[in-house]
Motif scaffolding. Structure first.
Motif, PDB file in Angstrom:
ATOM      1  N   GLY A 138       0.802  -1.213   0.000  1.00  0.00           N
ATOM      2  CA  GLY A 138       0.000   0.000   0.000  1.00  0.00           C
ATOM      3  C   GLY A 138       0.836   1.264   0.000  1.00  0.00           C
ATOM      4  N   ILE A 139       0.228   2.333  -0.508  1.00  0.00           N
ATOM      5  CA  ILE A 139       0.888   3.628  -0.633  1.00  0.00           C
ATOM      6  C   ILE A 139       0.242   4.624   0.316  1.00  0.00           C
ATOM      7  CG2 ILE A 139       1.278   5.589  -2.183  1.00  0.00           C
ATOM      8  CD1 ILE A 139       1.501   3.568  -4.459  1.00  0.00           C
ATOM      9  N   VAL A 140       1.093   5.343   1.047  1.00  0.00           N
ATOM     10  CA  VAL A 140       0.659   6.450   1.901  1.00  0.00           C
ATOM     11  C   VAL A 140       1.158   7.737   1.259  1.00  0.00           C
ATOM     12  CG1 VAL A 140       0.899   7.550   4.161  1.00  0.00           C
ATOM     13  CG2 VAL A 140       0.678   5.052   4.005  1.00  0.00           C
ATOM     14  N   LEU A 141       0.244   8.640   0.965  1.00  0.00           N
ATOM     15  CA  LEU A 141       0.600   9.922   0.353  1.00  0.00           C
ATOM     16  C   LEU A 141       0.941  10.937   1.431  1.00  0.00           C
ATOM     17  CD1 LEU A 141       0.853  11.790  -2.115  1.00  0.00           C
ATOM     18  CD2 LEU A 141      -1.602  12.276  -1.866  1.00  0.00           C
ATOM     19  N   LEU A 151      -3.353  19.282  -1.300  1.00  0.00           N
ATOM     20  CA  LEU A 151      -4.617  18.748  -1.763  1.00  0.00           C
ATOM     21  C   LEU A 151      -5.731  18.976  -0.742  1.00  0.00           C
ATOM     22  CD1 LEU A 151      -3.306  15.350  -3.172  1.00  0.00           C
ATOM     23  CD2 LEU A 151      -3.719  17.470  -4.444  1.00  0.00           C
ATOM     24  N   GLN A 152      -6.923  19.197  -1.239  1.00  0.00           N
ATOM     25  CA  GLN A 152      -8.113  19.314  -0.410  1.00  0.00           C
ATOM     26  C   GLN A 152      -8.757  17.933  -0.258  1.00  0.00           C
ATOM     27  OE1 GLN A 152      -8.786  22.217   1.172  1.00  0.00           O
ATOM     28  NE2 GLN A 152      -6.819  22.759   0.203  1.00  0.00           N
ATOM     29  N   PRO A 153      -9.612  17.756   0.750  1.00  0.00           N
ATOM     30  CA  PRO A 153     -10.202  16.433   0.978  1.00  0.00           C
ATOM     31  C   PRO A 153     -10.858  15.820  -0.250  1.00  0.00           C
ATOM     32  CG  PRO A 153     -10.601  17.822   2.881  1.00  0.00           C
ATOM     33  CD  PRO A 153      -9.957  18.698   1.847  1.00  0.00           C
ATOM     34  N   VAL A 154     -11.577  16.594  -1.016  1.00  0.00           N
ATOM     35  CA  VAL A 154     -12.241  16.026  -2.186  1.00  0.00           C
ATOM     36  C   VAL A 154     -11.217  15.541  -3.211  1.00  0.00           C
ATOM     37  CG1 VAL A 154     -12.490  18.273  -3.355  1.00  0.00           C
ATOM     38  CG2 VAL A 154     -14.065  16.382  -3.898  1.00  0.00           C
ATOM     39  N   GLN A 155     -10.092  16.229  -3.342  1.00  0.00           N
ATOM     40  CA  GLN A 155      -9.055  15.799  -4.280  1.00  0.00           C
ATOM     41  C   GLN A 155      -8.368  14.524  -3.798  1.00  0.00           C
ATOM     42  OE1 GLN A 155      -7.047  19.590  -3.965  1.00  0.00           O
ATOM     43  NE2 GLN A 155      -7.617  20.156  -6.063  1.00  0.00           N
ATOM     44  N   ILE A 156      -8.128  14.424  -2.489  1.00  0.00           N
ATOM     45  CA  ILE A 156      -7.552  13.198  -1.941  1.00  0.00           C
ATOM     46  C   ILE A 156      -8.508  12.027  -2.155  1.00  0.00           C
ATOM     47  CG2 ILE A 156      -6.758  12.059   0.166  1.00  0.00           C
ATOM     48  CD1 ILE A 156      -5.960  14.859   1.213  1.00  0.00           C
ATOM     49  N   ARG A 161     -10.086   6.932  -5.032  1.00  0.00           N
ATOM     50  CA  ARG A 161     -10.993   6.155  -5.874  1.00  0.00           C
ATOM     51  C   ARG A 161     -10.308   5.709  -7.163  1.00  0.00           C
ATOM     52  NH1 ARG A 161     -14.512   9.618  -3.292  1.00  0.00           N
ATOM     53  NH2 ARG A 161     -14.164  11.342  -4.741  1.00  0.00           N
ATOM     54  N   GLN A 162      -9.426   6.545  -7.696  1.00  0.00           N
ATOM     55  CA  GLN A 162      -8.735   6.188  -8.931  1.00  0.00           C
ATOM     56  C   GLN A 162      -7.592   5.206  -8.702  1.00  0.00           C
ATOM     57  OE1 GLN A 162      -8.063   9.664 -11.746  1.00  0.00           O
ATOM     58  NE2 GLN A 162      -8.769  10.765  -9.926  1.00  0.00           N
ATOM     59  N   VAL A 163      -6.984   5.242  -7.515  1.00  0.00           N
ATOM     60  CA  VAL A 163      -5.819   4.413  -7.212  1.00  0.00           C
ATOM     61  C   VAL A 163      -6.116   3.636  -5.926  1.00  0.00           C
ATOM     62  CG1 VAL A 163      -3.321   4.383  -6.880  1.00  0.00           C
ATOM     63  CG2 VAL A 163      -4.368   6.230  -8.218  1.00  0.00           C
ATOM     64  N   ARG A 183     -14.013  12.973   6.419  1.00  0.00           N
ATOM     65  CA  ARG A 183     -14.884  11.823   6.701  1.00  0.00           C
ATOM     66  C   ARG A 183     -15.771  11.514   5.512  1.00  0.00           C
ATOM     67  NH1 ARG A 183     -15.349  14.640  11.652  1.00  0.00           N
ATOM     68  NH2 ARG A 183     -17.459  15.347  11.135  1.00  0.00           N
ATOM     69  N   GLU A 184     -16.206  12.543   4.798  1.00  0.00           N
ATOM     70  CA  GLU A 184     -17.085  12.337   3.653  1.00  0.00           C
ATOM     71  C   GLU A 184     -16.344  11.743   2.465  1.00  0.00           C
ATOM     72  OE1 GLU A 184     -19.849  14.957   0.523  1.00  0.00           O
ATOM     73  OE2 GLU A 184     -18.938  15.924   2.279  1.00  0.00           O
ATOM     74  N   HIS A 185     -15.162  12.274   2.161  1.00  0.00           N
ATOM     75  CA  HIS A 185     -14.490  11.903   0.912  1.00  0.00           C
ATOM     76  C   HIS A 185     -13.390  10.854   1.069  1.00  0.00           C
ATOM     77  CE1 HIS A 185     -16.542  15.110  -1.238  1.00  0.00           C
ATOM     78  NE2 HIS A 185     -16.186  15.960  -0.289  1.00  0.00           N
ATOM     79  N   CYS A 186     -12.880  10.658   2.286  1.00  0.00           N
ATOM     80  CA  CYS A 186     -11.678   9.825   2.472  1.00  0.00           C
ATOM     81  C   CYS A 186     -11.891   8.741   3.514  1.00  0.00           C
ATOM     82  CB  CYS A 186     -10.496  10.704   2.867  1.00  0.00           C
ATOM     83  SG  CYS A 186     -10.158  12.055   1.709  1.00  0.00           S
ATOM     84  N   SER A 187     -13.110   8.255   3.640  1.00  0.00           N
ATOM     85  CA  SER A 187     -13.405   7.283   4.690  1.00  0.00           C
ATOM     86  C   SER A 187     -12.657   5.972   4.494  1.00  0.00           C
ATOM     87  CB  SER A 187     -14.913   7.020   4.746  1.00  0.00           C
ATOM     88  OG  SER A 187     -15.368   6.499   3.495  1.00  0.00           O
ATOM     89  N   GLN A 188     -12.202   5.700   3.267  1.00  0.00           N
ATOM     90  CA  GLN A 188     -11.489   4.444   3.001  1.00  0.00           C
ATOM     91  C   GLN A 188     -10.010   4.528   3.329  1.00  0.00           C
ATOM     92  OE1 GLN A 188     -12.237   6.901   0.865  1.00  0.00           O
ATOM     93  NE2 GLN A 188     -11.895   6.236  -1.264  1.00  0.00           N
ATOM     94  N   LEU A 189      -9.522   5.706   3.760  1.00  0.00           N
ATOM     95  CA  LEU A 189      -8.094   5.906   3.986  1.00  0.00           C
ATOM     96  C   LEU A 189      -7.769   5.983   5.474  1.00  0.00           C
ATOM     97  CD1 LEU A 189      -7.304   8.664   1.318  1.00  0.00           C
ATOM     98  CD2 LEU A 189      -6.932   6.194   1.127  1.00  0.00           C
ATOM     99  N   SER A 190      -6.533   5.631   5.807  1.00  0.00           N
ATOM    100  CA  SER A 190      -5.970   5.944   7.104  1.00  0.00           C
ATOM    101  C   SER A 190      -5.480   7.387   7.054  1.00  0.00           C
ATOM    102  CB  SER A 190      -4.804   5.010   7.421  1.00  0.00           C
ATOM    103  OG  SER A 190      -4.133   5.415   8.583  1.00  0.00           O
ATOM    104  N   VAL A 191      -5.960   8.216   7.976  1.00  0.00           N
ATOM    105  CA  VAL A 191      -5.654   9.645   7.972  1.00  0.00           C
ATOM    106  C   VAL A 191      -4.764   9.958   9.173  1.00  0.00           C
ATOM    107  CG1 VAL A 191      -6.594  11.977   8.072  1.00  0.00           C
ATOM    108  CG2 VAL A 191      -7.822  10.188   6.808  1.00  0.00           C
ATOM    109  N   PHE A 192      -3.547  10.406   8.891  1.00  0.00           N
ATOM    110  CA  PHE A 192      -2.592  10.764   9.937  1.00  0.00           C
ATOM    111  C   PHE A 192      -2.400  12.265   9.946  1.00  0.00           C
ATOM    112  CE2 PHE A 192       0.034   7.011  11.564  1.00  0.00           C
ATOM    113  CZ  PHE A 192      -1.028   6.119  11.440  1.00  0.00           C
ATOM    114  N   VAL A 193      -2.437  12.843  11.139  1.00  0.00           N
ATOM    115  CA  VAL A 193      -2.395  14.289  11.322  1.00  0.00           C
ATOM    116  C   VAL A 193      -1.181  14.657  12.176  1.00  0.00           C
ATOM    117  CG1 VAL A 193      -4.893  14.515  11.051  1.00  0.00           C
ATOM    118  CG2 VAL A 193      -3.924  14.135  13.345  1.00  0.00           C
TER     119      VAL A 193
END
Length: 316
Positions: A138-141, A151-156, A161-163, A183-193
């Motif tokens: 897996g890839i972490v951006l 990038l904004q949440p919708v772009q991430i 979805r494409q990759v 939460r709306e656009h990136c629910s399938q990702l691990s989000v690190f802050v």
């Protein structure tokens, strides 16, 4: 190590800081000791070749030696690890990834090509090629605030979805609206802050930190992560003190002094005193004088005693 999916990438991940000799050559021996210390502190994972790991200064031979060292130490101890394959050049980043596959990391971290800002289509094309070369890893951006494209949440979410191989992101956080959009656009990702925002981040949907707080003391940062999951109000109180210390005493080195972020991560490690990695950054980046760590240590001890209790008990 088997590749991690997004649900497995969680918690407090410590960065691998580098040690330089007086002649600016890599001191691989001190880095090996540092890895052993991190393993003994039972952090959730270790990652190499991030900003604090000065990936942008490494030769390809140094990159390979460090990746092999980290993989060997972590495989023997059962510690999850990620390898950063980032480079400003897409071609060099791709070659770093291809060489890293044999080390079987839990994931690889990448930045977008960084000399000229990529378009949305170019970003997707880049990540798609990287995913193909990753052979199921897996890839972490990694998309920091100083990236050419923030990038904004919708772009991430569109990239995810494409990759499908994109399993996580490391980003600066935002306000409540930003978290709602993630939460709306990136629910399938691990989000690190950011590490010093972690308790608030988790309360709003984040999953962990590639942590500047772990630079101060990895074991204390791990205990804080455990507290976040056990006693969120107490963890939020500690976060308020962490933020105040960072805002008042660390951020001015960047905002007023013009030092790079990696120099501040190294300063935090010197304040915490848990690793023998020295005070030098690699040329041409300026190093924060060791006297600043000595000045700030008692201030940090007063503000964040939890981090020095960890140090005072022999980094247990």
């Amino acid at each position: 190590m088997k590749p991690f999916n997004s649900h497995q990438i969680r918690g407090n991940w410590a960065t691998l800081l580098l040690a330089w000799n007086d002649d600016q050559s890599l001191d691989i021996g001190r880095v090996a000791v540092e890895i052993d210390v991190l393993v003994a502190m039972h952090v959730d994972g270790i990652y190499s070749h991030g900003t604090a790991g000065e990936f942008h200064t490494l030769t390809e031979d140094e990159f390979d030696r460090l990746a092999e060292l980290l993989a060997d130490r972590c495989e023997r101890s059962g510690t999850p690890f990620q390898i950063g394959v980032s480079h400003m050049s897409a071609q060099i980043s791709l070659e770093r990834l291809r060489r890293s596959v044999s080390f079987a990391p839990a994931a690889v971290q990448v930045i977008l090509p960084d000399w000229f800002p990529v378009t949305d289509a170019e970003a997707a094309n880049f990540l798609d090629r990287m995913a193909e070369a990753a052979e199921g890893i897996g890839i972490v951006l990694y998309n920091p605030p100083h990236a050419k494209r923030v990038l904004q949440p919708v772009q991430i979410g569109d990239l995810a979805r494409q990759v499908p191989a994109l399993v996580g992101v490391k980003v600066a956080d935002g306000d409540d609206a930003w978290y709602a959009a993630m939460r709306e656009h990136c629910s399938q990702l691990s989000v690190f802050v950011p590490g010093h925002h972690l308790a608030t981040g988790v309360s709003l949907g984040a999953h962990g930190a590639y942590s500047n707080v772990a630079c101060l003391h990895p074991r204390a940062a791990q205990r804080w992560w455990e507290q976040i999951n056990r006693d969120l109000p107490a963890a939020l109180e500690l976060e308020r003190r962490l933020r105040r210390f960072m805002d008042c005493h660390i951020a001015p080195f960047i905002n007023a002094g013009g030092y790079c972020n990696g120099a501040c991560d190294r300063l935090l490690a010197l304040i915490g005193g848990w690793a023998d990695i020295g005070w030098r950054m690699r040329w041409p980046y300026r190093s924060i004088p060791v006297a600043e760590a000595q000045r700030l240590r008692p201030i940090a001890r007063d503000a964040l005693p939890e981090f020095f209790m960890a140090a005072d008990t022999a980094n247990q």
